[in-house]
Design an enzyme around this catalytic site. Structure first.
Site, PDB file in Angstrom:
ATOM      1  N   GLY A 101       0.820  -1.213   0.000  1.00 33.44           N
ATOM      2  CA  GLY A 101       0.000   0.000   0.000  1.00 33.44           C
ATOM      3  C   GLY A 101       0.855   1.264   0.000  1.00 33.44           C
ATOM      4  N   SER A 102       0.474   2.203  -0.857  1.00 36.89           N
ATOM      5  CA  SER A 102       1.236   3.467  -0.939  1.00 36.89           C
ATOM      6  C   SER A 102       0.429   4.625  -0.361  1.00 36.89           C
ATOM      7  CB  SER A 102       1.609   3.754  -2.386  1.00 36.89           C
ATOM      8  OG  SER A 102       0.442   3.789  -3.193  1.00 36.89           O
TER       9      SER A 102
ATOM     10  N   PHE B 295      -1.222   6.490   3.330  1.00 43.52           N
ATOM     11  CA  PHE B 295      -0.557   7.153   4.455  1.00 43.52           C
ATOM     12  C   PHE B 295       0.319   6.170   5.250  1.00 43.52           C
ATOM     13  CE2 PHE B 295      -3.988  10.241   3.797  1.00 43.52           C
ATOM     14  CZ  PHE B 295      -3.225  11.399   3.784  1.00 43.52           C
TER      15      PHE B 295
ATOM     16  N   GLU C  17     -18.343  17.558   3.730  1.00 43.23           N
ATOM     17  CA  GLU C  17     -17.466  18.354   2.856  1.00 43.23           C
ATOM     18  C   GLU C  17     -17.971  18.332   1.417  1.00 43.23           C
ATOM     19  OE1 GLU C  17     -13.257  18.194   5.238  1.00 43.23           O
ATOM     20  OE2 GLU C  17     -13.668  16.515   3.944  1.00 43.23           O
TER      21      GLU C  17
ATOM     22  N   ASP D 139      -6.144   1.869   8.311  1.00 44.91           N
ATOM     23  CA  ASP D 139      -7.564   1.541   8.203  1.00 44.91           C
ATOM     24  C   ASP D 139      -7.835   0.038   8.268  1.00 44.91           C
ATOM     25  OD1 ASP D 139      -8.059   4.200   7.950  1.00 44.91           O
ATOM     26  OD2 ASP D 139      -8.891   4.120   5.923  1.00 44.91           O
TER      27      ASP D 139
HETATM   28  C1  LIG Z   1     -12.827  10.911   1.009  1.00 44.08           C
HETATM   29  C2  LIG Z   1     -12.026  10.709   2.265  1.00 44.08           C
HETATM   30  C3  LIG Z   1     -11.778  11.768   3.114  1.00 44.08           C
HETATM   31  C4  LIG Z   1     -11.023  11.592   4.263  1.00 44.08           C
HETATM   32  N1  LIG Z   1     -10.783  12.660   5.077  1.00 44.08           N
HETATM   33  C5  LIG Z   1      -9.962  12.511   6.145  1.00 44.08           C
HETATM   34  C6  LIG Z   1      -9.612  13.627   6.945  1.00 44.08           C
HETATM   35  O1  LIG Z   1     -10.065  14.758   6.713  1.00 44.08           O
HETATM   36  N2  LIG Z   1      -8.744  13.428   7.985  1.00 44.08           N
HETATM   37  C7  LIG Z   1      -8.222  12.200   8.269  1.00 44.08           C
HETATM   38  O2  LIG Z   1      -7.423  12.076   9.188  1.00 44.08           O
HETATM   39  N3  LIG Z   1      -8.568  11.121   7.545  1.00 44.08           N
HETATM   40  C8  LIG Z   1      -9.411  11.242   6.495  1.00 44.08           C
HETATM   41  N4  LIG Z   1      -9.741  10.152   5.740  1.00 44.08           N
HETATM   42  C9  LIG Z   1      -9.256   8.826   6.164  1.00 44.08           C
HETATM   43  C10 LIG Z   1      -7.807   8.612   5.775  1.00 44.08           C
HETATM   44  O3  LIG Z   1      -7.604   8.974   4.441  1.00 44.08           O
HETATM   45  C11 LIG Z   1      -7.477   7.157   6.031  1.00 44.08           C
HETATM   46  O4  LIG Z   1      -7.658   6.885   7.390  1.00 44.08           O
HETATM   47  C12 LIG Z   1      -6.047   6.842   5.627  1.00 44.08           C
HETATM   48  O5  LIG Z   1      -5.874   7.045   4.246  1.00 44.08           O
HETATM   49  C13 LIG Z   1      -5.692   5.415   5.990  1.00 44.08           C
HETATM   50  O6  LIG Z   1      -4.393   5.144   5.555  1.00 44.08           O
HETATM   51  P1  LIG Z   1      -3.998   3.680   5.116  1.00 44.08           P
HETATM   52  O7  LIG Z   1      -2.546   3.720   4.774  1.00 44.08           O
HETATM   53  O8  LIG Z   1      -4.458   2.700   6.116  1.00 44.08           O
HETATM   54  O9  LIG Z   1      -4.870   3.417   3.821  1.00 44.08           O
HETATM   55  P2  LIG Z   1      -4.901   4.231   2.461  1.00 44.08           P
HETATM   56  O10 LIG Z   1      -4.364   5.587   2.617  1.00 44.08           O
HETATM   57  O11 LIG Z   1      -6.274   4.046   1.950  1.00 44.08           O
HETATM   58  O12 LIG Z   1      -3.889   3.432   1.540  1.00 44.08           O
HETATM   59  C14 LIG Z   1      -4.137   2.127   1.126  1.00 44.08           C
HETATM   60  C15 LIG Z   1      -3.196   1.837  -0.013  1.00 44.08           C
HETATM   61  O13 LIG Z   1      -3.199   0.468  -0.307  1.00 44.08           O
HETATM   62  C16 LIG Z   1      -3.366   0.261  -1.693  1.00 44.08           C
HETATM   63  N5  LIG Z   1      -3.964  -1.060  -1.845  1.00 44.08           N
HETATM   64  C17 LIG Z   1      -5.183  -1.469  -1.460  1.00 44.08           C
HETATM   65  N6  LIG Z   1      -5.359  -2.765  -1.728  1.00 44.08           N
HETATM   66  C18 LIG Z   1      -4.202  -3.189  -2.296  1.00 44.08           C
HETATM   67  C19 LIG Z   1      -3.762  -4.436  -2.806  1.00 44.08           C
HETATM   68  N7  LIG Z   1      -4.523  -5.536  -2.744  1.00 44.08           N
HETATM   69  N8  LIG Z   1      -2.544  -4.497  -3.346  1.00 44.08           N
HETATM   70  C20 LIG Z   1      -1.731  -3.408  -3.408  1.00 44.08           C
HETATM   71  N9  LIG Z   1      -2.097  -2.209  -2.935  1.00 44.08           N
HETATM   72  C21 LIG Z   1      -3.315  -2.106  -2.377  1.00 44.08           C
HETATM   73  C22 LIG Z   1      -4.221   1.421  -2.120  1.00 44.08           C
HETATM   74  O14 LIG Z   1      -4.131   1.628  -3.505  1.00 44.08           O
HETATM   75  C23 LIG Z   1      -3.595   2.522  -1.298  1.00 44.08           C
HETATM   76  O15 LIG Z   1      -2.434   3.024  -1.914  1.00 44.08           O
HETATM   77  C24 LIG Z   1     -10.505  10.300   4.577  1.00 44.08           C
HETATM   78  C25 LIG Z   1     -10.758   9.235   3.732  1.00 44.08           C
HETATM   79  C26 LIG Z   1     -11.504   9.429   2.582  1.00 44.08           C
HETATM   80  C27 LIG Z   1     -11.767   8.269   1.664  1.00 44.08           C
END
Ligand SMILES: Cc1cc2nc3c(=O)[nH]c(=O)nc-3n(C[C@H](O)[C@H](O)[C@H](O)COP(=O)(O)OP(=O)(O)OC[C@H]3O[C@@H](n4cnc5c(N)ncnc54)[C@H](O)[C@@H]3O)c2cc1C
Length: 480
Positions: A17-18, A20, A180, A318
């Site tokens: 995953g790329s 956050f 938003e 997440d």
């Molecule tokens: C519309 C929206 C608004 C938001 N607003 C806020 C905000 O204002 N403040 C806040 O704190 N949080 C906010 N969030 C939540 C925040 O963005 C997430 O909590 C955060 O991105 C989680 O980070 P993560 O690294 O767990 O997942 P993500 O950032 O979702 O990254 C997951 C990564 O994994 C990759 N991936 C998924 N499945 C696979 C696979 N099988 N193989 C390879 N790669 C894969 C995806 O392409 C992505 O790059 C918001 C979310 C959304 C959708």
């Protein structure tokens, strides 16, 4: 192809995953004596909190989605692989990913899984065709096309009911994203598009924010929820609470009230921001490790974010369930950095049993309602209005990745907030049609084509889905 970064003797860390969690975890390993392989299914990192601004024409894709390999190009111990991870084998310590027809097996010594979450329709996945969620760049561009396309179609229509359906925008889910988005669709119609049409008055568009809960922004509650509601209503957003969506189709939604009565809401453009479900990779990890999984599909991790019996495998952001931590960017970023530190300590000889538990430092959360108005909660401190908006502006600029993204975002904001103009008001046919076309292509490939899936169904409902928002009937065939 088999990628074996372990041809050297360095410890191999694979990051999935790329987003956050994945990006910050990888960057935290930049000085470590390890080889990092980041596998992502997109070529970019994505600043999801600003997706709604791409959908409503304020920001461009490049502002919020820098290419991952460009971000990491100076980090010599990291390589980036494009591919969707399909399987993780905890015993064999391999990750299998696919890009088009090419399969790649990558071996790891330590693994950070940060594959995030997608929209949840609470068992009604068929809603997705007509009310897509907003989690990716594709989603945001499709939504932009659907919003602008609805105005274009309304301009062409002489039929009162049709116009009213086209000019009704429904956002399902009154959490931060829904608030938003609804606020921005209202501003788009009232300010940006004002006087741009000759046969319709864009300022009369109906923007409905709908939720099954009894207040907007229920995570904040109390004063902030009430203030948000008031500001939205001043903008012209219609708020419908205690309203459960029980059906979604091309032309509208069925809504069930608290007293059990059902009603119809005619709307062409609908967007779903009502719930999230963790990546299905979580289920695989839970099955192999015996870890529990919560209702949103998140893996119940140990206090050091690892899996039971696998101290070298971390699940973060997440995808993880721990101490009721919310799905926020900060939780993922801090989780990524923490996991990187534990990997480094383990290489240095620390016993995993001695690890300090992950401690989340709550920096607060916020949501913009309109230009110059936002709500923010930091511990017990509650800020709203202009002050909240300044805080929002500063924090979002701070966390955008890359100096040029910050600069171009600041310029776009200056234009959008101080004039009625927005730079990104183009939408192409492909942006609107691609999702459905790809889904049909996949159905063909899988041999699962059902009657109507190619647009030739008896009621034509498939062809009448998202794509119908911009294309006149005669053109729809080309999208199928
Ligand atoms: C519309 C929206 C608004 C938001 N607003 C806020 C905000 O204002 N403040 C806040 O704190 N949080 C906010 N969030 C939540 C925040 O963005 C997430 O909590 C955060 O991105 C989680 O980070 P993560 O690294 O767990 O997942 P993500 O950032 O979702 O990254 C997951 C990564 O994994 C990759 N991936 C998924 N499945 C696979 C696979 N099988 N193989 C390879 N790669 C894969 C995806 O392409 C992505 O790059 C918001 C979310 C959304 C959708």
């Amino acid at each position: 192809m088999s990628v074996q970064p372990g041809e050297s003797r360095r410890h191999r860390v694979v990051v999935i995953g790329s987003g956050f969690g994945g990006l910050f975890g990888t960057q935290a390993l930049r000085r470590a004596d390890v080889e990092v392989t980041l596998i992502g299914r997109t070529t970019h990192h994505l600043f999801q909190p600003l997706l709604y601004q791409v959908a409503t024409g304020i920001l461009s894709v490049g502002d919020i989605a820098p290419a991952t390999r460009m971000v990491l190009r100076k980090q010599k111990n990291a390589q980036v692989l494009l591919g969707e991870v399909e399987t993780i084998d905890l015993e064999k310590k391999t990750v299998t990913s696919r890009f088009l027809e090419r399969q790649t097996v990558t071996e790891f010594d330590s693994l950070i899984v940060a594959a995030g979450a997608g929209p949840s329709y609470f068992g009604n996945d068929h809603f997705a065709e007509f009310a897509p969620g907003m989690k990716t760049i594709d989603d945001a561009l499709e939504l932009r096309g659907r919003i602008l396309g609805a105005f274009e179609q309304a301009e062409l229509s002489d039929d009162h009911d049709e116009r009213s359906r086209l000019l009704t925008f429904v956002v399902v889910g009154a959490g931060p994203t829904g608030v938003e988005l609804a606020g921005q669709i209202a501003e788009l119609s009232r300010r940006t598009l004002k006087d741009a049409f000759r046969h319709i008055d864009s300022t009369e568009a109906r923007v409905v924010l709908l939720d099954g809960a009894s207040e907007v922004l229920p995570v904040y509650g109390g004063k902030l929820s009430r203030k948000t509601r008031k500001t939205l209503e001043r903008l012209g957003v219609e708020i419908q609470l205690n309203a459960m969506v029980t059906g979604v189709d091309a032309e509208g939604l069925t809504v069930k009230e608290k007293d059990g009565t059902e009603r119809r809401l005619e709307s062409q453009c609908k967007v779903w921001s009502a719930g999230v479900a963790a990546s299905p990779l979580g289920k695989q990890l839970a099955e192999q490790s015996g870890a529990g999984i919560d209702r949103a599909g998140r893996v119940e991790v140990l206090p050091d974010l690892s899996l039971p019996g696998y101290p070298n495998v971390f699940v973060i952001g997440d995808m993880m369930s721990l101490d009721k931590l919310p799905g926020l960017a900060q939780v993922a970023m801090q989780g990524g950095k923490y996991a990187a530190r534990q990997i480094i300590s383990s290489i240095e000889g620390q016993d995993p049993a001695q690890r300090p538990p992950f401690k989340y430092f709550d920096k607060g959360s916020m949501a913009t309602i309109s230009r110059f108005s936002a709500v923010a909660k930091v511990g017990k401190l509650e800020i709203s209005g202009f002050l909240g908006w300044i805080a929002w502006l500063f924090i979002h600029l701070l966390y955008l990745v890359g100096f040029s993204s910050k600069l171009s975002t600041l310029l776009s904001w200056t234009q959008a907030f101080f004039s009625s103009g927005r730079n990104e008001m183009a939408a192409t046919e492909q942006q609107v049609f691609a999702r459905i076309a790809i889904e049909r292509l996949r159905a063909h490939t899988d041999g699962e084509l059902t009657p109507g899936a190619d647009g030739s169904g008896a009621d034509g409902s498939a062809a009448n889905g998202a794509g119908a928002n911009t294309a006149p009937a005669a053109d729809r065939k080309t999208a199928g």
